[in-house]
Design a protein around this motif. Structure first.
Motif, PDB file in Angstrom:
ATOM      1  N   LEU A 127      14.523 -30.052  35.624  1.00  0.00           N
ATOM      2  CA  LEU A 127      14.528 -30.325  36.892  1.00  0.00           C
ATOM      3  C   LEU A 127      15.550 -31.630  37.193  1.00  0.00           C
ATOM      4  O   LEU A 127      15.309 -32.563  36.257  1.00  0.00           O
ATOM      5  CB  LEU A 127      13.307 -30.227  37.764  1.00  0.00           C
ATOM      6  N   GLU A 156      15.262 -20.731  35.480  1.00  0.00           N
ATOM      7  CA  GLU A 156      14.136 -20.008  36.508  1.00  0.00           C
ATOM      8  C   GLU A 156      14.191 -21.008  37.518  1.00  0.00           C
ATOM      9  O   GLU A 156      13.927 -20.316  38.824  1.00  0.00           O
ATOM     10  CB  GLU A 156      12.793 -20.248  35.657  1.00  0.00           C
ATOM     11  N   GLU A 157      14.376 -22.087  37.726  1.00  0.00           N
ATOM     12  CA  GLU A 157      14.295 -22.973  38.824  1.00  0.00           C
ATOM     13  C   GLU A 157      15.324 -22.842  39.964  1.00  0.00           C
ATOM     14  O   GLU A 157      14.897 -22.995  40.871  1.00  0.00           O
ATOM     15  CB  GLU A 157      14.356 -24.411  38.315  1.00  0.00           C
ATOM     16  N   HIS A 159       6.797 -30.462  39.556  1.00  0.00           N
ATOM     17  CA  HIS A 159       8.044 -30.806  40.115  1.00  0.00           C
ATOM     18  C   HIS A 159       8.072 -32.516  40.687  1.00  0.00           C
ATOM     19  O   HIS A 159       8.828 -32.924  41.099  1.00  0.00           O
ATOM     20  CB  HIS A 159       8.571 -29.916  41.485  1.00  0.00           C
ATOM     21  N   HIS A 217       8.021 -26.598  31.634  1.00  0.00           N
ATOM     22  CA  HIS A 217       8.598 -25.459  30.612  1.00  0.00           C
ATOM     23  C   HIS A 217       8.800 -25.873  29.301  1.00  0.00           C
ATOM     24  O   HIS A 217       8.692 -24.952  28.538  1.00  0.00           O
ATOM     25  CB  HIS A 217       9.946 -25.215  31.470  1.00  0.00           C
ATOM     26  N   CYS A 258       8.292 -29.326  35.567  1.00  0.00           N
ATOM     27  CA  CYS A 258       7.458 -28.151  35.705  1.00  0.00           C
ATOM     28  C   CYS A 258       6.839 -27.537  34.444  1.00  0.00           C
ATOM     29  O   CYS A 258       6.078 -26.605  34.623  1.00  0.00           O
ATOM     30  CB  CYS A 258       8.371 -26.973  36.102  1.00  0.00           C
TER      31      CYS A 258
HETATM   32 ZN   LIG Z   1       9.380 -25.171  38.831  1.00  0.00          ZN
END
Ligand SMILES: [Zn+2]
Ligand SMILES: [Zn+2]
Length: 429
Positions: A98, A163-164, A401, A130, A128
């Protein structure tokens, strides 16, 4: 020592994990999984730009004997391990990070900056978790490759980009995920977070999260000199009224008890204190559970936004761009029940909790919508001591986040691998 009592101790101690029944396998792959975690955490890449991340994963999975296809729906990867007749089970990890500046103070914190899609320089962080999902899938992949006598069928691991931005799953499906590769009988994924202590997993049978809609609203006014508002129509004032009026949708229009969130996450307007700008832009995220509530909330946003502009005498109707949307993730209840028992056996009864649906959203729903029963579960990420302190104090640990999001890696990653392996062996037995 009983298994249950042992686990109460083990959850607080990584050293104890080494002695946990069946965890020898996890310990065997843990150093490599953790090394990958540290590497990926320090080298995050933005959505749809996960070039190095995907290459690292692809190389490792290829080395384990998986048949790896790269560039599926952009930077996505599909890794297949065939092991005789039997079902096909898909396990998914996301690849993306992110635009967040990491402030965790960790020795392996990200210092990476990159250009976003608008060309702006932004900090990048795996805020996040990941990175932890990728490390877990690598540990799981290694165990499954080294224990082919314990299962049969086809294991399909996917690294999903973006995905975000709720676009990667759709792009992988559009690029033949279910036609070029075996169609899975079950799709699995997990997500780490601070709502549960590390060492535990959470299951929500049925509805797991929310529908999500992203809106970009542009309010048009008439620019002018800041000293002469009578010659202008101020879009900032219209935006301010609109933001407040939007808050009444959840509080006044939606039936009490129904789930609805309307958040204005950004407002952009103006360049200088003495200039009234021509327009103002708002960015919204909308979360709901029921289809009819979703429809009601989106209609109310349009009605209020247009009416506020009209009330101010705006020269043009605002534009409302619905640029992202995803349906909620639904966990097949029978599958969730079956896998709950499996996870309890693998992790201990006290380490598996039934969760309320969360307000997050995720594009794993696109796979489930293809008629594939899905099981998406939560992986505890919170340091158990900090979690207990926060609970006692009535505070919350930093959420996904946040620039401070830092899962307690050792217990979370051990548990993630153990949980994935247990679930895969059950489904591929
Ligand atoms: Zn996320
Ligand atoms: Zn995530």
């Amino acid at each position: 020592m009983t298994w249950t009592r042992f686990l109460l101790v083990a959850s607080l101690s990584t050293v104890a994990w080494a002695q946990a029944p069946g965890s020898k396998e996890v310990e065997g792959v843990y150093p490599d999984a953790h090394a990958l975690y540290a590497d990926i955490h320090q080298n995050p890449e933005l959505s749809a730009h996960e070039v190095q991340t995907a290459a690292k994963l692809a190389a490792r999975l290829g080395g384990l004997g998986y048949e790896v296809t790269e560039h599926v729906g952009g930077t996505g990867i599909v890794a297949i391990l065939k092991n005789g007749a039997g079902p096909t089970v898909m396990l998914r990890t996301e690849l993306d990070a992110l635009p967040v500046e990491e402030k965790t103070g960790l020795s392996y914190a990200s210092k990476v900056h990159a250009k976003d899609d608008a060309g702006h320089d932004v900090p990048v962080m795996h805020a996040c978790g990941h990175d932890l999902h990728m490390a877990a899938i690598m540990g799981t992949a290694a165990i499954m490759a080294h224990s082919k006598s314990t299962w049969h069928g086809t294991l399909m691991l996917i690294g999903q980009p973006a995905e975000e931005t709720i676009s990667g799953a759709k792009r992988m499906l559009g690029d033949g995920l279910l036609t070029r590769f075996p169609k899975p009988d079950v799709a699995l994924a997990l997500h780490v977070g601070n709502l549960l202590p590390a060492g535990t997993v959470g299951i929500a049978p049925g509805v797991m999260n929310t529908n999500a809609d992203s809106l970009r609203i542009t309010i048009y006014g008439k620019g002018g000199h800041g000293s002469a508002p009578h010659t202008a129509i101020d879009p900032i004032v219209i935006a301010a009224r609109t933001i407040l009026a939007l808050q009444t949708i959840a509080s006044r229009e939606v039936k009490p008890g129904e789930m609805a969130v309307v958040t204005v996450g950004y407002i952009q307007a103006g360049t200088k204190n003495n200039i009234i700008p021509d327009q103002a832009e708002l960015g919204l995220t909308v979360r709901t559970r029921k289809a009819e509530v979703r429809k009601q909330v989106l209609a109310a946003i349009a009605r209020i936004t247009k009416a506020e502009a009209e009330a101010a005498g705006a020269p043009r109707e605002p534009s409302i761009d619905h640029y992202e949307g995803t349906d909620l993730v639904y966990n097949d209840p029978a599958l969730a029940q079956r896998l709950k028992a499996v996870l309890e056996a693998a992790l201990g009864k006290d380490h598996v909790v039934i969760e309320e649906p969360i307000t997050g959203s995720e594009d794993f729903s696109y796979f489930v919508e293809q008629g594939i029963p899905g099981f998406y579960f939560s992986l505890g990420g919170a340091d158990p001591e900090k979690f207990a302190e926060a609970k006692a104090a009535g505070t919350m640990l930093p959420s996904n986040h946040s620039s401070l999001f830092a899962p307690d890696v050792d217990p979370a990653l051990h548990t993630g691998i153990a949980a994935e392996v247990a679930v895969l062996r059950e489904l591929l037995k």
